[in-house]
Design a protein around this motif. Structure first.
Motif, mmCIF file in Angstrom:
data_model
loop_
_atom_site.group_PDB
_atom_site.id
_atom_site.type_symbol
_atom_site.label_atom_id
_atom_site.label_comp_id
_atom_site.label_asym_id
_atom_site.label_seq_id
_atom_site.Cartn_x
_atom_site.Cartn_y
_atom_site.Cartn_z
ATOM 1 N N TYR A 70 0.745 5.212 0.964
ATOM 2 C CA TYR A 70 -0.006 6.193 1.742
ATOM 3 C C TYR A 70 0.467 7.591 1.366
ATOM 4 O O TYR A 70 1.651 7.905 1.490
ATOM 5 C CB TYR A 70 0.200 5.951 3.236
ATOM 6 C CG TYR A 70 -0.305 4.607 3.703
ATOM 7 C CD1 TYR A 70 -1.604 4.464 4.184
ATOM 8 C CD2 TYR A 70 0.509 3.486 3.642
ATOM 9 C CE1 TYR A 70 -2.075 3.225 4.606
ATOM 10 C CE2 TYR A 70 0.045 2.244 4.061
ATOM 11 C CZ TYR A 70 -1.240 2.125 4.540
ATOM 12 O OH TYR A 70 -1.705 0.893 4.942
ATOM 13 N N SER B 194 0.844 -1.188 0.000
ATOM 14 C CA SER B 194 0.000 0.000 0.000
ATOM 15 C C SER B 194 0.882 1.242 0.000
ATOM 16 O O SER B 194 1.950 1.251 0.622
ATOM 17 C CB SER B 194 -0.927 0.025 1.221
ATOM 18 O OG SER B 194 -1.952 -0.945 1.092
ATOM 19 N N LEU C 246 -3.539 4.749 -1.108
ATOM 20 C CA LEU C 246 -4.333 5.244 0.005
ATOM 21 C C LEU C 246 -3.887 6.646 0.379
ATOM 22 O O LEU C 246 -2.824 7.107 -0.051
ATOM 23 C CB LEU C 246 -4.188 4.304 1.213
ATOM 24 C CG LEU C 246 -4.499 2.823 0.931
ATOM 25 C CD1 LEU C 246 -4.211 1.991 2.158
ATOM 26 C CD2 LEU C 246 -5.949 2.654 0.511
#
Length: 214
Positions: free
Chosen positions: A118, A116, A158
């Motif tokens: 961020y 992921s 994200l």
């Protein structure tokens, strides 16, 4: 009799010495000390970012959670995980692209692993604008990693606003807050190695491969 008494005393001292670490460990798990005999297995990693304690319990016993953490630590140790940006920008500069080449090389080595990205901002501007800017930064990183040969399905973009997780707490412009951070977040569920539960082989592939080649 004195000799016997001394022997018994010495034995008691040794017994107490052996028992102390055990008693200390038991005390550490007792009420009021942060431990609890009634806690389910895996509950101690509640804040590791891998889900609820119930889910952690199953993942930990299957080996998945443990090796996801191992890989996360390896990634953080071996690869620069952070890319920074110019003010009010989601454009990747030459330094950012160099960092992402390192990240992509690691990711290609472990095709079973999910990551992921961020996105963060500094504290300048409105929360709504910063959320969109953080998202654009995360997507820019994901797009570049895909261009470097990483499967898009293994990457999530994200956003986490700079207001919530700033590196430097300041209301002024701060490049260190304008960043993306890439992390290991789990495994590709349908990958054959994952279905076979070969998490140790995944986590230590470079070491295992290096030993086999010698």
């Amino acid at each position: 009799m004195k000799l016997v008494a001394r022997t018994l005393t010495a034995q008691r001292v040794r017994a107490i010495g052996l028992a102390l670490p055990v008693l200390t460990a038991l005390a550490a798990c007792g009420p009021g000390t942060g431990g609890d005999w009634n806690r389910e297995a895996g509950a101690q990693i509640r804040d590791a970012g891998f889900g609820s304690p119930t889910t952690n319990n199953a993942l930990y016993h299957s080996g998945q959670l443990h090796y996801a953490q191992v890989l996360s630590q390896r990634f953080a140790q071996e690869v620069p995980t952070t890319v920074t940006f110019a003010f009010n920008s989601a454009r990747l500069d030459a330094e950012a692209e160099a960092v992402l080449r390192h990240q992509a090389a690691f990711m290609r080595q472990f095709p079973e692993v999910r990551f992921s990205v961020y996105g963060h901002t500094d504290l300048v501007g409105s929360a709504g604008y910063n959320q969109r800017l953080g998202q654009r930064r995360a997507r820019a990183v994901v797009h570049h990693l895909v261009a470097l040969g990483v499967e898009r399905s293994r990457l999530d973009a994200l956003v986490s606003l700079g207001e919530t997780q700033p590196i430097v707490a300041t209301q002024t412009e701060e490049r260190r807050n304008r960043r993306t951070v890439t992390e290991v977040t789990g495994f590709v569920e349908r990958h054959p190695a994952v279905l076979d539960g070969r998490y140790a082989q995944i986590a230590y592939r470079s070491y295992v491969g290096g030993s086999a080649a010698q």
